[in-house]
Design a protein around this motif. Structure first.
Motif, PDB file in Angstrom:
ATOM      1  N   HIS A  61       6.632   0.357  -5.943  1.00  0.00           N
ATOM      2  CA  HIS A  61       6.706  -1.046  -5.543  1.00  0.00           C
ATOM      3  C   HIS A  61       7.860  -1.700  -6.284  1.00  0.00           C
ATOM      4  O   HIS A  61       8.037  -1.505  -7.481  1.00  0.00           O
ATOM      5  CB  HIS A  61       5.425  -1.801  -5.866  1.00  0.00           C
ATOM      6  CG  HIS A  61       5.625  -3.294  -5.832  1.00  0.00           C
ATOM      7  ND1 HIS A  61       5.935  -3.972  -4.659  1.00  0.00           N
ATOM      8  CD2 HIS A  61       5.624  -4.230  -6.829  1.00  0.00           C
ATOM      9  CE1 HIS A  61       6.093  -5.257  -4.935  1.00  0.00           C
ATOM     10  NE2 HIS A  61       5.909  -5.441  -6.236  1.00  0.00           N
ATOM     11  N   ASP A  62       8.633  -2.486  -5.564  1.00  0.00           N
ATOM     12  CA  ASP A  62       9.717  -3.260  -6.159  1.00  0.00           C
ATOM     13  C   ASP A  62       9.880  -4.534  -5.327  1.00  0.00           C
ATOM     14  O   ASP A  62       9.533  -4.553  -4.138  1.00  0.00           O
ATOM     15  CB  ASP A  62      11.024  -2.454  -6.163  1.00  0.00           C
ATOM     16  CG  ASP A  62      12.106  -3.112  -7.010  1.00  0.00           C
ATOM     17  OD1 ASP A  62      12.203  -2.795  -8.191  1.00  0.00           O
ATOM     18  OD2 ASP A  62      12.845  -3.968  -6.462  1.00  0.00           O
ATOM     19  N   VAL A  63      10.396  -5.587  -5.975  1.00  0.00           N
ATOM     20  CA  VAL A  63      10.631  -6.823  -5.224  1.00  0.00           C
ATOM     21  C   VAL A  63      11.638  -6.593  -4.108  1.00  0.00           C
ATOM     22  O   VAL A  63      11.658  -7.327  -3.112  1.00  0.00           O
ATOM     23  CB  VAL A  63      11.103  -7.950  -6.162  1.00  0.00           C
ATOM     24  CG1 VAL A  63       9.987  -8.363  -7.105  1.00  0.00           C
ATOM     25  CG2 VAL A  63      12.351  -7.534  -6.952  1.00  0.00           C
ATOM     26  N   SER A  64      12.476  -5.577  -4.265  1.00  0.00           N
ATOM     27  CA  SER A  64      13.372  -5.165  -3.193  1.00  0.00           C
ATOM     28  C   SER A  64      12.723  -4.033  -2.415  1.00  0.00           C
ATOM     29  O   SER A  64      12.614  -2.902  -2.917  1.00  0.00           O
ATOM     30  CB  SER A  64      14.728  -4.706  -3.758  1.00  0.00           C
ATOM     31  OG  SER A  64      15.494  -4.050  -2.756  1.00  0.00           O
ATOM     32  N   ASP A  90       3.059  -4.420  -2.608  1.00  0.00           N
ATOM     33  CA  ASP A  90       2.729  -5.141  -3.832  1.00  0.00           C
ATOM     34  C   ASP A  90       1.945  -4.216  -4.763  1.00  0.00           C
ATOM     35  O   ASP A  90       1.630  -3.067  -4.420  1.00  0.00           O
ATOM     36  CB  ASP A  90       1.936  -6.420  -3.549  1.00  0.00           C
ATOM     37  CG  ASP A  90       0.693  -6.195  -2.708  1.00  0.00           C
ATOM     38  OD1 ASP A  90       0.087  -5.101  -2.798  1.00  0.00           O
ATOM     39  OD2 ASP A  90       0.309  -7.116  -1.953  1.00  0.00           O
ATOM     40  N   ALA A 134      10.120 -10.098 -16.144  1.00  0.00           N
ATOM     41  CA  ALA A 134       9.117  -9.849 -15.109  1.00  0.00           C
ATOM     42  C   ALA A 134       7.827  -9.255 -15.659  1.00  0.00           C
ATOM     43  O   ALA A 134       6.882  -9.026 -14.898  1.00  0.00           O
ATOM     44  CB  ALA A 134       9.699  -8.922 -14.037  1.00  0.00           C
TER      45      ALA A 134
END
Length: 337
Positions: A34-37, A55, A75
């Protein structure tokens, strides 16, 4: 042989390194990333197996045996809280947070849950560190000089104080962790920054920081951190004891004593593999060599933030010698821990 199912949170450079190492272990299955990108997560997952998760909840629902948290300093916090609540063993990359409050909150949750954790201070696994420890076993350290003299890394958040914590917290934490491991606990620091940021857009960190350290055992030391170069110049320690001088870096150990000078080469890649191997072995129950659990990393985090705080205020900062959750004090005021 039990297979350890691992999820990754974060898809940047350090996550890619862990994915590469973990994919080489026969007893590890990479569930996904999972990554924000979403694109970065999908790319890393496709390279080493598994899938991209939208998520952390979805990742945890897939049933990992362990999760690696490889996010930027700013983060940290919410990700760890979700993993701890699920009771899943957790490997956290350093620094564990950009601030002390977040790190203390996570440390308290880890302690309450008695969760298996590890933090990525992989220098502890350098074999030359153990050789240095043996040489110092019967010889009191008098002085240690640490340094991390480098460039600004090519990530936008690094030169912003409230995103990275600055060079001492984000980079020199490796050096400070070894200082603690080989010399002992620091009880007071005084530091100064130059007040001038590096020539990077949006930068507000000090280009250089100099600190003095006073140890509980009477030793004294210094730390120098800089990000004004275009190359990595030096990262390591100089340790002086009675009749002994050690120069320790990631690539080797130089020993000087009455018998002359000799050098022992190191294996940085081996240490990066060893820190992952130790954590996976602990998760699967076949080993017990996690050298920096979260509670231990808290002491290094506290020391790094004390240096940063002293440089910001121009005042000495006293560190507690008791539990890692005790507060810092400025102006040399003692803290009961």
């Amino acid at each position: 042989m039990r297979t350890c199912r691992v999820g990754l949170v974060g898809a940047g450079g350090v996550a890619q390194r862990h994915a590469r190492v973990l994919s080489g272990f026969e007893d590890v299955e990479l569930l996904g990333v999972h990554d924000v990108s979403r694109d970065a997560a999908a790319e890393l997952a496709s390279a080493y197996g598994g899938r991209s998760f939208v998520d952390v909840d979805e990742l945890l629902a897939a049933g990992p045996d362990a999760v690696y948290v490889c996010v930027p300093p700013f983060a940290h916090g919410p990700v760890e809280e979700e993993i701890i609540a699920a009771g899943v063993p957790m490997f956290v990359e350093k620094p564990v947070a950009v601030d002390l409050d977040t790190a203390e909150r996570i440390a308290a949750l880890v302690q309450e849950k008695q969760l298996l954790t590890a933090v990525g201070h992989h220098w502890r696994y350098l074999h030359v560190v153990e050789q240095a420890r043996e040489l110092l076993a019967d010889t009191p350290v008098r002085m240690v000089n640490g340094s991390w003299l480098d460039k600004v890394p090519p990530v936008a958040w690094w030169a912003v104080r409230d995103r990275s914590g600055g060079p001492v917290v984000e980079q020199a934490a490796h050096v400070l962790d070894l200082v603690r491991s080989l010399v002992g606990e620091v009880v007071e620091v005084t530091a100064y920054g130059d007040g001038n940021p590096p020539p990077v857009e949006g930068a507000d960190i000090d280009s250089v920081t100099a600190a003095t350290l006073r140890f509980a055992n009477g030793a004294v030391g210094t730390l120098a951190a800089a990000c004004v170069l275009t190359w990595k110049h030096r990262a390591g320690l100089e340790i002086l004891a009675d009749g002994l001088a050690l120069s320790l870096a990631e690539d080797g150990l130089v020993i000087r004593d009455a018998d002359g000078e000799r050098r022992i080469e190191s294996d940085p890649d081996g240490a990066r593999i060893a820190v992952d191997r130790a954590f996976i072995d602990a998760v699967t129950g076949v080993g017990d060599d996690v050298r920096v659990p979260y509670a231990e990393a808290m002491r290094t985090q506290r020391l790094a933030l004390a240096v940063a705080e002293s440089a910001r205020t121009g005042r000495a900062v006293t560190l507690p010698t008791g539990p890692a959750s005790a507060p810092l004090a400025t102006a040399g005021v003692s803290v009961d821990a």
